[in-house]
Design a protein around this motif. Structure first.
Motif, short mmCIF file in Angstrom:
data_model
loop_
_atom_site.label_atom_id
_atom_site.label_comp_id
_atom_site.label_asym_id
_atom_site.label_seq_id
_atom_site.Cartn_x
_atom_site.Cartn_y
_atom_site.Cartn_z
N LYS A 58 0.82 -1.22 0.00
CA LYS A 58 0.00 0.00 0.00
C LYS A 58 0.85 1.26 0.00
CE LYS A 58 -3.59 -2.66 0.35
NZ LYS A 58 -4.38 -2.99 -0.86
N LYS A 59 2.15 1.11 -0.28
CA LYS A 59 3.06 2.25 -0.36
C LYS A 59 3.93 2.11 -1.60
CE LYS A 59 2.04 4.44 3.50
NZ LYS A 59 1.51 5.82 3.48
N SER A 60 4.05 3.18 -2.35
CA SER A 60 4.86 3.15 -3.57
C SER A 60 6.13 3.98 -3.45
CB SER A 60 4.04 3.68 -4.75
OG SER A 60 3.73 5.06 -4.55
N ASN A 61 6.16 4.87 -2.45
CA ASN A 61 7.23 5.87 -2.34
C ASN A 61 7.29 6.74 -3.59
OD1 ASN A 61 7.94 5.08 0.22
ND2 ASN A 61 9.54 3.69 -0.45
N LEU A 62 6.13 6.94 -4.21
CA LEU A 62 6.00 7.83 -5.36
C LEU A 62 5.17 9.05 -4.98
CD1 LEU A 62 5.24 5.67 -8.55
CD2 LEU A 62 7.28 7.03 -8.09
N ILE A 63 5.61 10.22 -5.43
CA ILE A 63 4.86 11.46 -5.23
C ILE A 63 4.44 11.99 -6.59
CG2 ILE A 63 4.99 13.85 -4.41
CD1 ILE A 63 5.06 11.73 -2.17
N GLY A 95 13.19 9.67 0.82
CA GLY A 95 12.99 8.33 0.28
C GLY A 95 11.95 8.20 -0.81
N TYR A 96 11.56 9.31 -1.43
CA TYR A 96 10.52 9.27 -2.45
C TYR A 96 11.06 9.60 -3.83
CZ TYR A 96 7.29 9.46 1.54
OH TYR A 96 6.62 9.20 2.71
N ASP A 97 10.39 9.07 -4.85
CA ASP A 97 10.60 9.48 -6.23
C ASP A 97 9.40 10.29 -6.68
OD1 ASP A 97 13.13 8.23 -6.84
OD2 ASP A 97 12.08 6.31 -6.76
N ILE A 98 9.56 11.00 -7.80
CA ILE A 98 8.50 11.87 -8.31
C ILE A 98 8.03 11.38 -9.67
CG2 ILE A 98 7.98 14.20 -9.15
CD1 ILE A 98 9.88 15.30 -7.09
N ILE A 99 6.72 11.40 -9.87
CA ILE A 99 6.13 11.15 -11.17
C ILE A 99 5.31 12.38 -11.54
CG2 ILE A 99 4.18 9.91 -10.13
CD1 ILE A 99 4.03 8.26 -12.72
N MET A 100 5.52 12.92 -12.75
CA MET A 100 4.84 14.16 -13.14
C MET A 100 3.61 13.83 -13.98
SD MET A 100 6.41 17.61 -14.83
CE MET A 100 6.86 16.88 -16.39
N PHE A 120 -1.04 4.48 -10.20
CA PHE A 120 0.37 4.43 -9.84
C PHE A 120 0.59 4.27 -8.33
CE2 PHE A 120 0.55 6.66 -13.96
CZ PHE A 120 1.52 5.88 -14.59
N HIS A 121 -0.50 4.19 -7.57
CA HIS A 121 -0.42 4.00 -6.12
C HIS A 121 0.44 5.08 -5.46
CE1 HIS A 121 -2.28 0.04 -6.53
NE2 HIS A 121 -1.44 -0.18 -7.53
N VAL A 122 0.31 6.34 -5.92
CA VAL A 122 1.14 7.40 -5.34
C VAL A 122 0.79 7.56 -3.86
CG1 VAL A 122 1.39 8.62 -7.53
CG2 VAL A 122 -0.42 9.31 -5.94
N ASP A 123 1.80 7.91 -3.07
CA ASP A 123 1.58 8.13 -1.65
C ASP A 123 1.01 9.52 -1.36
OD1 ASP A 123 2.59 5.62 -1.20
OD2 ASP A 123 4.61 6.32 -0.73
N GLY A 124 1.23 10.45 -2.27
CA GLY A 124 0.73 11.81 -2.10
C GLY A 124 1.04 12.64 -3.33
N ILE A 313 1.23 12.29 4.61
CA ILE A 313 1.27 10.88 4.22
C ILE A 313 1.27 9.98 5.45
CG2 ILE A 313 2.76 9.12 3.16
CD1 ILE A 313 3.60 11.32 1.12
N HIS A 314 1.95 10.43 6.51
CA HIS A 314 2.02 9.64 7.73
C HIS A 314 0.91 10.00 8.72
CE1 HIS A 314 6.06 8.82 6.09
NE2 HIS A 314 5.93 7.68 6.76
#
Length: 336
Positions: A58-63, A95-100, A120-124, A313-314
């Protein structure tokens, strides 16, 4: 052969959910089942996909990074470019990556930010201010996706925003002109009815009123934060028989256009008209004359946005918006 979790589950006689839990080291799985699944994974050389891991944890570490609005800024704008760069560095250290996400295809395929966030299951999401904001932005907030706005007001249990103190920064400019004995002051804002324009105009008018300075309605003009619009707006300020002795321009790019218009009329900056911009982009130091401006703390905006989004997110809810102070930088374009 490209195997899926479903394929591994069928080979092992278990559910796909059990395979996901084993891959991600969840407890509660018997050792015999774990061994059977891991033996099949090792024998087949199966590699779990990013999406399989995200589905299980349930976490992707994607923003998600969104430039909001049908009229929006992009990476060519110096101010937002620096803010996003700061955000990217800070969120990466967390610890996150970014998707635009692009909004260019909305009218064609009826896509939505929410659908893509779920896909993409983004976290935020971090959302950059624009104009004529799509309803999809507020749908993200309503659906509980953690969202942090930069120069856009977002309010909800899992949403907040950060921006410069735009009202006070305009007050600083008027107070500076007043302290130099200037009373004939004009204002060039961005697009009318745009939040940042409204806040800076509010600060301008508040300070003018508090100091007992008459506001000439003909000396209030608007552009779009870009250079050409500053040139056009300044020409309108110069149309009458009198013109202001100082102008606060709500972006540095528009201020460059305003200075070009002043020079074209045979007037001089700051001898005839003082000009102060806003943002303190790098070009201010190299323009002629060097541009006085209000410095927004772009690095701090980006860092705060990253850490506030991580808190959302937390599960830190009802996070108050944060307004960052600014600094008036006096250079050659305003009288000293």
């Amino acid at each position: 052969m490209n195997l899926t979790i479903k394929d591994i589950a069928e080979m092992a006689g278990v559910s796909p959910g059990t395979v996901s839990k084993i891959i991600n080291n969840y407890n509660g799985i018997s050792e015999s089942t774990r061994k059977k699944v891991m033996d099949i994974i090792n024998e087949t050389g199966y590699q779990p996909t990013f999406f399989a891991k995200a589905l299980a944890t349930k976490k992707s570490n994607l923003i998600g990074l969104i430039h909001a609005g049908k009229v929006n800024v992009d990476f060519t704008h110096p101010f937002f470019n620096e803010v996003v760069t700061s955000f990217k560095k800070a969120i990466g250290l967390l610890g996150y990556d970014i998707i635009m996400f692009s909004n260019e295809q909305f009218s064609k395929d009826h896509g939505s930010y929410l659908a893509r966030c779920r896909h993409f299951h983004v976290d935020g999401c971090v959302i950059i201010s624009g104009e004529d904001i799509e309803d999809d932005i507020y749908e993200l907030v309503r659906e509980g996706i953690p969202c942090l706005g930069i120069d856009i007001e977002l309010q909800g249990p899992k949403a907040s925003y950060v921006m410069s103190d735009n009202v006070n920064l305009a007050r600083k400019v008027v107070q500076h002109f007043y302290g130099q004995g200037i009373r004939d002051i004009g204002f060039i804002g961005g697009r009318e009815n745009f939040l940042i324009t409204e806040l800076r105009e509010q600060g301008f008018k508040d300070a003018m009123s508090q100091l007992g300075i008459h506001i000439n309605p003909n000396w209030l003009q608007y552009g779009d934060f870009k250079e050409e619009s500053g040139y056009v707006a300044m020409n309108k300020l110069l149309e009458g028989t009198t013109y202001p002795k100082a102008v606060f321009v709500a972006s540095d790019l528009m201020a460059f256009g305003a200075i070009a218009a002043i020079k074209e009329k045979g007037l001089h900056v700051p001898k005839d008209i003082s000009v102060i911009g806003c943002d303190d982009i790098d070009a201010c130091r190299y323009s002629s004359p060097k541009l006085s401006t209000v410095k927004q703390n772009k690095d701090q905006l980006g860092k705060l946005a990253a850490h506030m989004l991580q808190d959302l997110i937390h599960d830190k809810t009802d996070l108050e918006p944060f307004f960052i102070d600014t600094e008036l930088i006096i250079r050659e374009s305003s009288k000293k």
